[in-house]
Motif scaffolding. Structure first.
Motif, PDB file in Angstrom:
ATOM      1  N   VAL A  47      60.886  52.937  44.848  1.00  0.00           N
ATOM      2  CA  VAL A  47      62.303  52.741  44.509  1.00  0.00           C
ATOM      3  C   VAL A  47      62.365  51.829  43.281  1.00  0.00           C
ATOM      4  O   VAL A  47      62.481  50.614  43.393  1.00  0.00           O
ATOM      5  CB  VAL A  47      63.071  52.100  45.691  1.00  0.00           C
ATOM      6  N   TYR A  48      62.241  52.411  42.106  1.00  0.00           N
ATOM      7  CA  TYR A  48      62.242  51.584  40.890  1.00  0.00           C
ATOM      8  C   TYR A  48      62.979  52.242  39.724  1.00  0.00           C
ATOM      9  O   TYR A  48      63.114  51.640  38.657  1.00  0.00           O
ATOM     10  CB  TYR A  48      60.805  51.265  40.452  1.00  0.00           C
ATOM     11  N   ASP A  49      63.472  53.464  39.935  1.00  0.00           N
ATOM     12  CA  ASP A  49      64.142  54.184  38.854  1.00  0.00           C
ATOM     13  C   ASP A  49      65.226  55.076  39.470  1.00  0.00           C
ATOM     14  O   ASP A  49      64.992  55.711  40.501  1.00  0.00           O
ATOM     15  CB  ASP A  49      63.117  55.045  38.102  1.00  0.00           C
ATOM     16  N   PRO A  50      66.427  55.126  38.855  1.00  0.00           N
ATOM     17  CA  PRO A  50      67.518  55.922  39.438  1.00  0.00           C
ATOM     18  C   PRO A  50      67.147  57.378  39.690  1.00  0.00           C
ATOM     19  O   PRO A  50      67.516  57.954  40.719  1.00  0.00           O
ATOM     20  CB  PRO A  50      68.630  55.805  38.386  1.00  0.00           C
ATOM     21  N   ILE A  83      64.980  57.585  42.717  1.00  0.00           N
ATOM     22  CA  ILE A  83      65.767  57.307  43.916  1.00  0.00           C
ATOM     23  C   ILE A  83      66.454  58.578  44.407  1.00  0.00           C
ATOM     24  O   ILE A  83      66.430  58.899  45.599  1.00  0.00           O
ATOM     25  CB  ILE A  83      66.798  56.200  43.640  1.00  0.00           C
ATOM     26  N   LEU A  84      67.050  59.331  43.488  1.00  0.00           N
ATOM     27  CA  LEU A  84      67.748  60.558  43.874  1.00  0.00           C
ATOM     28  C   LEU A  84      66.767  61.587  44.442  1.00  0.00           C
ATOM     29  O   LEU A  84      67.078  62.283  45.413  1.00  0.00           O
ATOM     30  CB  LEU A  84      68.489  61.128  42.663  1.00  0.00           C
ATOM     31  N   ALA A  85      65.560  61.662  43.840  1.00  0.00           N
ATOM     32  CA  ALA A  85      64.548  62.591  44.352  1.00  0.00           C
ATOM     33  C   ALA A  85      64.088  62.166  45.745  1.00  0.00           C
ATOM     34  O   ALA A  85      63.873  63.006  46.625  1.00  0.00           O
ATOM     35  CB  ALA A  85      63.367  62.654  43.390  1.00  0.00           C
ATOM     36  N   LEU A  86      63.954  60.850  45.948  1.00  0.00           N
ATOM     37  CA  LEU A  86      63.537  60.329  47.257  1.00  0.00           C
ATOM     38  C   LEU A  86      64.599  60.614  48.311  1.00  0.00           C
ATOM     39  O   LEU A  86      64.272  61.031  49.436  1.00  0.00           O
ATOM     40  CB  LEU A  86      63.274  58.818  47.163  1.00  0.00           C
ATOM     41  N   ILE A  87      65.869  60.412  47.955  1.00  0.00           N
ATOM     42  CA  ILE A  87      66.963  60.712  48.894  1.00  0.00           C
ATOM     43  C   ILE A  87      66.929  62.186  49.291  1.00  0.00           C
ATOM     44  O   ILE A  87      67.079  62.544  50.473  1.00  0.00           O
ATOM     45  CB  ILE A  87      68.329  60.360  48.271  1.00  0.00           C
ATOM     46  N   ARG A 114      63.012  44.222  41.717  1.00  0.00           N
ATOM     47  CA  ARG A 114      62.877  43.750  40.332  1.00  0.00           C
ATOM     48  C   ARG A 114      64.236  43.741  39.638  1.00  0.00           C
ATOM     49  O   ARG A 114      64.512  42.892  38.812  1.00  0.00           O
ATOM     50  CB  ARG A 114      61.897  44.650  39.569  1.00  0.00           C
ATOM     51  N   ASN A 115      65.056  44.733  39.986  1.00  0.00           N
ATOM     52  CA  ASN A 115      66.399  44.847  39.427  1.00  0.00           C
ATOM     53  C   ASN A 115      67.373  45.041  40.592  1.00  0.00           C
ATOM     54  O   ASN A 115      67.373  46.095  41.235  1.00  0.00           O
ATOM     55  CB  ASN A 115      66.465  46.046  38.467  1.00  0.00           C
ATOM     56  N   PRO A 116      68.196  44.042  40.902  1.00  0.00           N
ATOM     57  CA  PRO A 116      69.126  44.150  42.044  1.00  0.00           C
ATOM     58  C   PRO A 116      70.009  45.391  41.975  1.00  0.00           C
ATOM     59  O   PRO A 116      70.363  45.963  43.013  1.00  0.00           O
ATOM     60  CB  PRO A 116      69.958  42.864  41.939  1.00  0.00           C
ATOM     61  N   ALA A 117      70.347  45.832  40.757  1.00  0.00           N
ATOM     62  CA  ALA A 117      71.213  47.003  40.625  1.00  0.00           C
ATOM     63  C   ALA A 117      70.523  48.258  41.156  1.00  0.00           C
ATOM     64  O   ALA A 117      71.162  49.120  41.775  1.00  0.00           O
ATOM     65  CB  ALA A 117      71.606  47.204  39.156  1.00  0.00           C
ATOM     66  N   THR A 118      69.204  48.365  40.935  1.00  0.00           N
ATOM     67  CA  THR A 118      68.452  49.519  41.435  1.00  0.00           C
ATOM     68  C   THR A 118      68.415  49.506  42.959  1.00  0.00           C
ATOM     69  O   THR A 118      68.569  50.543  43.620  1.00  0.00           O
ATOM     70  CB  THR A 118      67.021  49.509  40.868  1.00  0.00           C
ATOM     71  N   GLN A 127      70.632  48.103  44.931  1.00  0.00           N
ATOM     72  CA  GLN A 127      71.980  48.406  45.413  1.00  0.00           C
ATOM     73  C   GLN A 127      72.275  49.895  45.296  1.00  0.00           C
ATOM     74  O   GLN A 127      72.951  50.481  46.157  1.00  0.00           O
ATOM     75  CB  GLN A 127      73.001  47.584  44.629  1.00  0.00           C
ATOM     76  N   LEU A 128      71.753  50.530  44.231  1.00  0.00           N
ATOM     77  CA  LEU A 128      71.940  51.964  44.065  1.00  0.00           C
ATOM     78  C   LEU A 128      71.273  52.722  45.210  1.00  0.00           C
ATOM     79  O   LEU A 128      71.848  53.670  45.766  1.00  0.00           O
ATOM     80  CB  LEU A 128      71.361  52.422  42.726  1.00  0.00           C
ATOM     81  N   PHE A 129      70.073  52.300  45.589  1.00  0.00           N
ATOM     82  CA  PHE A 129      69.352  52.958  46.680  1.00  0.00           C
ATOM     83  C   PHE A 129      70.149  52.856  47.977  1.00  0.00           C
ATOM     84  O   PHE A 129      70.334  53.851  48.690  1.00  0.00           O
ATOM     85  CB  PHE A 129      67.974  52.320  46.834  1.00  0.00           C
ATOM     86  N   GLN A 130      70.658  51.673  48.268  1.00  0.00           N
ATOM     87  CA  GLN A 130      71.454  51.498  49.483  1.00  0.00           C
ATOM     88  C   GLN A 130      72.735  52.340  49.435  1.00  0.00           C
ATOM     89  O   GLN A 130      73.131  52.948  50.434  1.00  0.00           O
ATOM     90  CB  GLN A 130      71.805  50.023  49.668  1.00  0.00           C
ATOM     91  N   ALA A 131      73.359  52.384  48.263  1.00  0.00           N
ATOM     92  CA  ALA A 131      74.595  53.151  48.110  1.00  0.00           C
ATOM     93  C   ALA A 131      74.336  54.648  48.305  1.00  0.00           C
ATOM     94  O   ALA A 131      75.133  55.350  48.945  1.00  0.00           O
ATOM     95  CB  ALA A 131      75.207  52.898  46.736  1.00  0.00           C
TER      96      ALA A 131
END
Length: 339
Positions: free
Chosen positions: A259-262, A265-269, A294-298, A300-304
């Motif tokens: 979980v380190y790149d948007p 993340i989408l592929a993992l979901i 490393r990046n809180p925004a990433t 948060q995106l995963f959780q969202a």
């Protein structure tokens, strides 16, 4: 070095302690067989010599000879790293008062085993970051060693195995029935297979096992948990189907530092959704994902994205102690997902 060790070196009447340190580190048989990088050994020996020269003890020729040998070596693109495994045992401690019942106590117990890996000396090599061990893999392995019951006697699928640390540690200490290592990068898969064999496991024959062509309708289960069935699989999250995943019959799914790149993340979901629908008629696998924030925004995106597709999650409590060495204590989280 710890203050206690430095004090012991300063007050030692001779070089015996230093020789003992040398033979338990740089000259240890494991280190000689699978040597760390020349740079690491050079820095370690230089520091050891500085500590020794600050004492009144006689010079230790063996120490200088070891440094001379390392200085003759050229730098390599690969090195070895050796990780000692430690299990967390729960035992009954002595009661505070005679009438009190025994209290559970957490005790760290070395297993006597280790994981040896051939790793890249560069963060990025061959166009991938998958040729080194990242912090979340260490963190997830430590959690697994503390919770072996999650894996014992079960089929485990690891997504994005990299060079294999977490999976090899689980195979050695947690007695899974079958462990399926997976990745998609050819160079990573090649190094992964070599590391698995380096640690005494023999992957299923035929090189990299193809989920796309060989898993359909098969049960990939081992017979002996002491010696789990090990598979190295080429797994593309985008193209694998629910039917192919069903053939794996995974009871547990794990992943570390995926979980380190948007886009990833989408592929993992999407992959998690396939795993969910592939087990509609049976119990869904337990899923554990470890990642470094490393990046809180990433994060948060995963959780969202998990919330968006209806995948519930909960955070696994942090470790109370750390068995593996980190350069800097990482901010690593493990989520359990309910798919």
């Amino acid at each position: 070095m710890g203050q206690e060790l430095e004090e012991s070196l300063r007050t030692a009447p001779d070089s015996a302690l230093l020789a003992d340190i040398l033979h338990k580190t740089i000259l240890h048989p494991l280190c000689v067989k699978y040597p760390p990088s020349a740079k690491y050994r050079r820095c370690f020996l230089t520091e050891l010599i500085k500590k020794h020269e600050s004492t009144a003890a006689e010079p230790l020729d063996e120490l200088y000879d070891a440094l001379a040998d390392v200085l003759k070596e050229g730098e390599s693109t690969h090195c070895y790293k050796n990780y000692l495994l430690v299990l967390l045992l729960i035992v009954n401690s002595k009661p505070m008062v005679c009438a009190d019942p025994p209290l559970p106590s957490r005790v760290l117990q070395p297993t006597g085993d280790c994981v040896s890996l051939c790793e890249s000396t560069a963060l990025i090599s061959g166009g991938t970051t998958g040729l080194i061990t990242w912090e979340a893999a260490l963190h997830l392995a430590q959690w697994a060693l503390e919770n072996p019951g999650v894996f014992r006697g079960r089929t485990v699928l690891e997504l994005g195995s990299g060079i294999g640390f977490t999976g090899i540690a689980i195979c050695k200490a947690c007695q899974p029935r079958t462990f399926i290592f997976s990745d998609c990068h050819p160079r990573v898969l090649r190094q992964l297979g070599e590391n698995i064999q380096l640690n005494g496991f023999i992957p299923e024959p035929g090189g990299t096992w193809s989920i796309q062509t060989e898993s359909q309708g098969q049960e990939v289960e081992g017979e002996n948990c002491q010696n789990p069935k090990v598979i190295v699989a080429e797994l593309d999250w985008g193209s694998v189907t629910e039917k192919q995943l069903l053939g794996l019959r995974a009871d547990v799914v794990i992943a570390a530092d995926v979980v380190y790149d948007p886009e990833i993340i989408l592929a993992l979901i999407g992959m998690l959704q396939k795993l969910s629908t592939s087990r509609a008629d049976t119990k869904a696998p337990e899923v554990f994902i470890a990642f470094t924030i490393r990046n809180p925004a990433t994060y948060q995106l995963f959780q969202a994205e998990l919330d968006k597709v209806g995948i519930r999650w909960q955070m696994i409590p942090a470790h109370s102690s750390y068995n593996f060495l980190y350069d800097v204590q990482p901010d690593v989280t493990i989520l359990q997902l309910f798919i």
